[in-house]
Each structure stands twice: as structure tokens, then as C-alpha cells.
Design a protein around this motif. Structure first.
Motif, mmCIF file in Angstrom:
data_model
loop_
_atom_site.group_PDB
_atom_site.id
_atom_site.type_symbol
_atom_site.label_atom_id
_atom_site.label_comp_id
_atom_site.label_asym_id
_atom_site.label_seq_id
_atom_site.Cartn_x
_atom_site.Cartn_y
_atom_site.Cartn_z
ATOM 1 N N PHE A 1 32.133 -6.318 63.519
ATOM 2 C CA PHE A 1 31.971 -5.438 64.670
ATOM 3 C C PHE A 1 33.050 -4.364 64.719
ATOM 4 O O PHE A 1 32.754 -3.170 64.851
ATOM 5 C CB PHE A 1 32.000 -6.257 65.963
ATOM 6 N N TYR A 2 34.312 -4.770 64.592
ATOM 7 C CA TYR A 2 35.401 -3.819 64.818
ATOM 8 C C TYR A 2 35.699 -2.945 63.599
ATOM 9 O O TYR A 2 36.403 -1.942 63.724
ATOM 10 C CB TYR A 2 36.659 -4.555 65.276
ATOM 11 N N MET B 1 33.473 1.184 63.343
ATOM 12 C CA MET B 1 33.820 2.051 64.456
ATOM 13 C C MET B 1 34.087 3.462 63.955
ATOM 14 O O MET B 1 34.765 3.663 62.944
ATOM 15 C CB MET B 1 35.092 1.538 65.161
ATOM 16 N N TYR C 1 36.712 2.355 72.674
ATOM 17 C CA TYR C 1 36.317 2.482 71.271
ATOM 18 C C TYR C 1 34.976 3.202 71.211
ATOM 19 O O TYR C 1 34.298 3.387 72.242
ATOM 20 C CB TYR C 1 36.218 1.114 70.582
ATOM 21 N N GLU C 2 34.599 3.615 70.009
ATOM 22 C CA GLU C 2 33.283 4.211 69.791
ATOM 23 C C GLU C 2 32.730 3.658 68.488
ATOM 24 O O GLU C 2 33.402 3.694 67.447
ATOM 25 C CB GLU C 2 33.369 5.730 69.702
ATOM 26 N N THR C 3 31.520 3.113 68.545
ATOM 27 C CA THR C 3 30.916 2.527 67.352
ATOM 28 C C THR C 3 30.407 3.613 66.423
ATOM 29 O O THR C 3 30.317 4.793 66.785
ATOM 30 C CB THR C 3 29.755 1.595 67.715
ATOM 31 N N ASP C 4 30.047 3.211 65.201
ATOM 32 C CA ASP C 4 29.518 4.173 64.237
ATOM 33 C C ASP C 4 28.158 4.710 64.643
ATOM 34 O O ASP C 4 27.676 5.695 64.090
ATOM 35 C CB ASP C 4 29.448 3.543 62.846
#
Length: 301
Positions: free
Chosen positions: A240-241, A244, A267-270
Motif C-alpha cells: 500500500f505505502y 504512492m 498522502y496521495e496514492t498512485d
């Protein structure tokens, strides 16, 4: 660069802390080398450098685990140098730490010590390995130590969730020999002392591990019985981390009580999903250290 806001002050966020490796004179010409805290990449090099200057030593271990590669390589250095290993009274040595302890000659363990095995997980070339692949590395290491097939099977069959605690009966059954700490461990002034109760440092270290997508380091800060489960699964943390476009950044920490810390982060995911979240982190003082027992997300992310 990440920052942390504490009590209204802007502070630099520290990187994931390496284990503390120290030495001091013992008795009868045997030195004491302590390895305390979460194992991280590079700790093995520091240990080898120190070990090369010592002829006889007891390596005192007090760690919740961490980087598997570091644990195995420290263990190999211990076996090469012929050092003993010990887990002091009321201390925790789990996961990678327990594998390091196995390299000692002799191995020393107190009745009140907690030594436990957890299914192997590690990163290989930046990729999370399957438990089976990591356990193959562990199996090769255990064979190098000369452990019998029963012991190898017991250790590599450790559960992916929680920790398998070694008992005197199990040790005798599978052939993992050890002696009481009081028999051969020399006395030293500061080794084996409990770490201070510090929810803020533990929480900060945990979120630093999340920011680095380091599942091993994060899990080492969690109560053993919850490792591998849900949000505390090492592989899930890495998956998960590491995906990003903007890595997790810890933006605030506030101590709510003796054992609880409120954190804020972003945070911002891909995939473009942005999060500005908060969570209440519950800790417990156990085995002479502060561990995370529960996390309650407050904003859905």
C-alpha cells in the motif's frame, strides 16, 4: 523532507532509527554487546565492525524484530565469532531477533523472557517476497547453524499472524538447547534495562516506517499477537505505502493521555486519491518497551 508538528513546533522528522548497538566490559574477560530496538538495514555492518574488535562476548538482545536480512547477518557474525546470546529477564526478542539469538553458543534465556518466531517476510531488491521464499532463506541460515530438522520445521512453520512463543517444553522437543541467563551471563551496569515508556517516540517511529513502506520495521513496533493481521501485515504495508505518488507525511502528533497519541498525516496514492487523515494510536507498555496495540482511523483513510 518530512516534518512533524509537536505542541505547535515544527520539527524535522527523524529517519527510522537503527538498533542501538553498544559494548561494555563484563566479567572474566567476557564483554557484553547489547543490541536494542528495531533491526534496520545496515545494522549488520555496524555489528560486524564492532564484533571484529572483540574476542569473547555475550550478545544481549532486546528487540521486537525488524529487518530480516540484518537479523540473519548479525546471527552469522555471532556464530563466526563464537559469541553467546542472551535475552535478559522480562525482555522481548521476537521475529528477526529470535533468529539472531539462535546463533549464540551458548544460548541464554530467562524464564521471564519472551522469545518468539513469526513467519518470515522481507524485501528482495525492493520487492516484497512471499513468506515461502523468505522462509527458504531462513531455512538455509538455520542449517548453517546446525539445527536439526525438527527445529528448522518448527521455526519456518511459525504463523504469519501473531507469534509462536518458545517454551521450555517445546525447545526440548524440537532440540533448541539453551541455558538459564543466570548461569553464564556476566553482570553489567546498563544492559537489559527496560526502555522508557514513550508513546510519542514509538508512534513517530511507526509512521516513519509506513512512510518508508517498511513493513518489517512497522510490525516490530506492534504487540506481537497482532503482527501479520489487517493493517499490521508486513506485506500489505509495503504494497500500500510503496504505491504512492506522494508518500505518507506525518504532519502532527499530540499526546492525548498516558498511552494514546493522536496523529495527523497526508498522502496521495498512485491513482490520485488524496488523504488528509487523523488517527488515535493506542499504546501499551509491555516487555520493557512501548508497543502499539490499536489504531483507530478518524477520517476514513
Amino acid at each position: 523532507m518530512r516534518y512533524i508538528v509537536v505542541a505547535g513546533l515544527m520539527l524535522f522528522a527523524l529517519p527510522i532509527r537503527a538498533a542501538e548497538i553498544a559494548r561494555e566490559p563484563g566479567s572474566d574477560g567476557i564483554e557484553i554487546v547489547s543490541v536494542t530496538g528495531t533491526f534496520n538495514d545496515g545494522d549488520d555492518a555496524d555489528f560486524r565492525k564492532l564484533a571484529a574488535t572483540i574476542d569473547r562476548a555475550v550478545v544481549v538482545l532486546n528487540s521486537g524484530g525488524g529487518n530480516l536480512h540484518a537479523g540473519l547477518e548479525i546471527g552469522r557474525a555471532i556464530r563466526l565469532r563464537g559469541f553467546a546470546t542472551a535475552v535478559p529477564p522480562d525482555a522481548l526478542c521476537a521475529s528477526a531477533c529470535a533468529l539472531t539469538w539462535l546463533a549464540g553458543s551458548p544460548r541464554l534465556l530467562d524464564d521471564t523472557s519472551k522469545l518468539g518466531f513469526h513467519a518470515a517476510y522481507r524485501l528482495i531488491n525492493g520487492q516484497a517476497s512471499e513468506y515461502g521464499a523468505a522462509n527458504a532463506l531462513v531455512g538455509a541460515y538455520l542449517n548453517q547453524l546446525g539445527l536439526n530438522d525438527k527445529a528448522v520445521f518448527y521455526i519456518t512453520s511459525a504463523p504469519p499472524e501473531g507469534v509462536e512463543w518458545l517454551t521450555a517444553n517445546t525447545a526440548a522437543t524440537v532440540g533448541i538447547s539453551y541455558e538459564p541467563v543466570s548461569v553464564k551471563a556476566p553482570e553489567a551496569s546498563d544492559q537489559g534495562k527496560p526502555m522508557p515508556h514513550d508513546p510519542m517516540s514509538t508512534t513517530t517511529a511507526f509512521y516513519s516506517a509506513l512512510a518508508a513502506a517498511d513493513g518489517e520495521a512497522a510490525a516490530a513496533l506492534v504487540v506481537p499477537e497482532k503482527r501479520g493481521k489487517g493493517p499490521f501485515n508486513e506485506g500489505s504495508i509495503h504494497t500500500f505505502y510503496s504505491a504512492m505518488s506522494m508518500p505518507l507525511r506525518l504532519t502532527g502528533t499530540t499526546l492525548l493521555g498516558a498511552d494514546e497519541v493522536r496523529v495527523s498525516y497526508e498522502y496521495e496514492t498512485d491513482k490520485g486519491r488524496k488523504c488528509r487523515g487523523r488517527a488515535d494510536v493506542h499504546t501499551i507498555y509491555l516487555y520493557g518497551r512501548t508497543l502499539i496495540s490499536r489504531i483507530k482511523a478518524l477520517d476514513g483513510c
